[in-house]
Design an enzyme around this catalytic site. Structure first.
Site, PDB file in Angstrom:
ATOM      1  N   LYS A 290       5.007 -96.351  43.138  1.00 35.54           N
ATOM      2  CA  LYS A 290       3.562 -96.211  42.914  1.00 35.54           C
ATOM      3  C   LYS A 290       2.863 -97.052  43.984  1.00 35.54           C
ATOM      4  O   LYS A 290       2.755 -98.266  43.847  1.00 35.54           O
ATOM      5  CB  LYS A 290       3.205 -96.667  41.508  1.00 35.54           C
ATOM      6  CG  LYS A 290       3.931 -95.856  40.425  1.00 35.54           C
ATOM      7  CD  LYS A 290       3.973 -96.603  39.106  1.00 35.54           C
ATOM      8  CE  LYS A 290       4.768 -95.824  38.080  1.00 35.54           C
ATOM      9  NZ  LYS A 290       6.219 -95.804  38.361  1.00 35.54           N
TER      10      LYS A 290
ATOM     11  N   HIS B 276       9.855 -92.973  41.539  1.00 36.61           N
ATOM     12  CA  HIS B 276       9.152 -93.900  40.650  1.00 36.61           C
ATOM     13  C   HIS B 276       8.183 -94.817  41.385  1.00 36.61           C
ATOM     14  O   HIS B 276       7.442 -95.578  40.758  1.00 36.61           O
ATOM     15  CB  HIS B 276      10.191 -94.728  39.881  1.00 36.61           C
ATOM     16  CG  HIS B 276       9.718 -95.203  38.556  1.00 36.61           C
ATOM     17  ND1 HIS B 276       9.655 -96.539  38.211  1.00 36.61           N
ATOM     18  CD2 HIS B 276       9.263 -94.526  37.479  1.00 36.61           C
ATOM     19  CE1 HIS B 276       9.203 -96.661  36.982  1.00 36.61           C
ATOM     20  NE2 HIS B 276       8.949 -95.456  36.513  1.00 36.61           N
TER      21      HIS B 276
ATOM     22  N   HIS C 257       2.847-101.838  30.830  1.00 32.02           N
ATOM     23  CA  HIS C 257       3.578-100.889  31.661  1.00 32.02           C
ATOM     24  C   HIS C 257       3.900-101.523  33.015  1.00 32.02           C
ATOM     25  O   HIS C 257       4.569-100.929  33.854  1.00 32.02           O
ATOM     26  CB  HIS C 257       2.773 -99.594  31.849  1.00 32.02           C
ATOM     27  CG  HIS C 257       3.549 -98.501  32.514  1.00 32.02           C
ATOM     28  ND1 HIS C 257       3.423 -98.205  33.852  1.00 32.02           N
ATOM     29  CD2 HIS C 257       4.481 -97.637  32.030  1.00 32.02           C
ATOM     30  CE1 HIS C 257       4.231 -97.200  34.167  1.00 32.02           C
ATOM     31  NE2 HIS C 257       4.891 -96.840  33.086  1.00 32.02           N
TER      32      HIS C 257
ATOM     33  N   LYS D  32       5.722-104.239  35.593  1.00 35.40           N
ATOM     34  CA  LYS D  32       7.081-104.757  35.714  1.00 35.40           C
ATOM     35  C   LYS D  32       7.013-106.016  36.554  1.00 35.40           C
ATOM     36  O   LYS D  32       6.505-106.002  37.681  1.00 35.40           O
ATOM     37  CB  LYS D  32       8.027-103.752  36.379  1.00 35.40           C
ATOM     38  CG  LYS D  32       8.317-102.510  35.546  1.00 35.40           C
ATOM     39  CD  LYS D  32       7.293-101.447  35.782  1.00 35.40           C
ATOM     40  CE  LYS D  32       7.686-100.169  35.050  1.00 35.40           C
ATOM     41  NZ  LYS D  32       6.514 -99.282  34.862  1.00 35.40           N
TER      42      LYS D  32
END
Length: 451
Positions: A133, A131, A356, A358
């Site tokens: 990025k 996950h 999107h 966090k």
């Protein structure tokens, strides 16, 4: 589900003013070191409709002009990525890191690209994902640019969502001793978790001076971690670094309850009661070395889009594909709804762009103390869960996924995406869930039927 390709949804309806230009900095680009930026709204399939302090992927790559690139992502559309590079820079080496199950498809997409290397990250525990990025980009002047992002390398993530990325850089030292820095140590430690797959990049980064960076990398790596708590990734790592940044202060007066805000795009199974994990081990890590007194326990809130937030967003219900919470999970943790707040970003003029990003923030006496930008959603899979393994007679931290984030403690560089004070859910609000039908037409005249 195939995670290497994602189609671009319909047009955006958000209208916001043009961006402000920043002066060129000593890093040789138009990006300010240590800053958090938004991604734009529009600009790929529809005209760009900017918000302030936003940068597109093609702008980032045109500014930095990388001659060597390392990209980590969950979803990755290679045609979109390579098309974002200036044409003159498309023949330089690129390394792509995705989850091992997605590597074969990506290899097929890049089979004619001689200078593209695909790395498949190990996912040893079921339901785990790669996950992270992040991009590390070397330019022709010996600078190494680090971008920690919430956006996948697919068009929709860079056009219709509220996304953020953090930027910083270091300079290659041609000869002599490289000053030690926590940021460099963090980066090298994370790359080491890929075993020897990224050794070439580790060797490059060992020669880079990142000593001007005070921010810290907070990451998760999959596995059953039985090493001492101070050496573990996930939420124990956040606890350790917060404790270093904010040591215990016996003289501090708790005149008010401090507040923690989590803002995410997906929620895992957190247990039947908040003390199980949410207000248990996870909150304890957020508090670091300064736990709240029993008479004034910390408040904890979760910013997550309601059904109405998604329905009225620029993509309508289609935007809800990026907030994949399930009613089957929510039904087992209804207590969480009492902590939920609506997605509001009026100050940044991004309320209509589904988040999107966090973000985790601590507020004390209504003032933000630290900000964490990360790929990690609110889940045990992302942050880890501590338990006792009876068969091995050892405490362990189980993490399913790879995650990467950056902790900033300098208030002048905070860029918090949501409005504060928060807006709690009303009695009629519900979190948006993807496995439940929504029949009230959205802003584009569509209804939502579960896939």
């Amino acid at each position: 589900m195939k995670r290497t390709i994602q189609e671009t949804p319909g047009p955006s309806s958000t209208t916001v003013p043009p961006p402000k230009k920043l002066n060129s900095q000593r890093n040789g680009s138009n990006l300010e070191p240590g800053s958090i930026y938004f991604t734009p709204i529009g600009g790929i399939s529809v005209p760009r409709q900017e918000s302030e302090s936003s940068r597109s992927l093609d702008e980032i790559l045109a500014d930095i002009r990388p001659i060597n690139s390392l990209h980590f992502s969950f979803m990755l559309d290679f045609e979109f990525l390579i098309g974002s590079y200036p044409p003159s820079l498309r023949e330089y080496p690129i390394t792509l890191v995705v989850g091992a199950p997605d590597a074969p498809d990506l290899l097929k997409c890049t089979k004619n690209q001689k200078l593209v290397t695909v790395v498949g990250a190990s996912l040893p525990i079921p339901f785990g994902t790669h996950h992270t990025k992040m991009s590390i980009l070397e330019d022709e002047d010996g600078r190494f640019h680090v971008i920690v992002s919430t956006a996948n390398l697919v068009p929709d993530d860079w056009e219709f969502k509220t996304q953020q990325f953090y930027y910083n850089f270091g300079v290659k030292i041609a000869s002599g001793t490289v000053p030690r820095s926590d940021f460099q140590d963090d980066l090298l430690e994370y790359l080491s978790m890929y075993r020897n797959q990224l050794d070439t990049w580790k060797q490059l980064l060992q020669k880079v001076d990142f000593s001007q960076i005070s921010d810290r990398l907070i990451f998760s790596t999959p596995g059953y971690h039985t090493d001492p708590p101070t050496q573990r990734p996930g939420h124990p790592r956040l606890f350790r670094i917060l404790s270093e940044k904010f040591p215990f202060d016996a003289s501090y007066e708790h005149t008010e309850r401090c507040t923690f805000v989590a803002q995410c795009s997906s929620i895992g199974s957190l247990g039947s009661a908040p003390i199980n994990w949410f207000r248990g081990q996870f909150l304890q890590s957020l508090e670091g070395a300064n736990p709240s007194p029993k008479q004034k326990p910390a408040k904890m809130y979760l910013v997550f889009p309601s059904v109405e937030d998604v329905r009225t967003s620029c993509q309508g219900y289609a935007g809800g594909c990026s907030v994949p919470y399930r009613n089957s999970v929510h039904a087992r943790q209804k207590w969480l709804q009492g902590n939920m707040c609506k997605w509001r970003s009026n100050a940044k003029r991004r309320t209509n762009a589904v988040p999107h990003c966090k973000t985790y923030v601590k507020y004390d006496k209504k003032v933000a103390i630290w900000q964490l930008l990360t790929s990690a959603n609110l889940s045990k899979a992302a942050w880890g869960e501590v338990s006792f393994n009876k068969s091995k007679n050892v405490e362990q931290l189980m993490i399913r996924s790879w995650e990467m984030g950056v902790l900033i403690t300098d208030p002048s560089r905070f860029n918090i995406p949501f409005d504060y004070p928060l807006v709690p859910y009303s009695a009629t609000d519900e979190p948006f869930v993807t496995d439940k039908k929504h029949e009230k037409p959205d802003i584009l005249g569509c209804i939502w039927t579960p896939p």
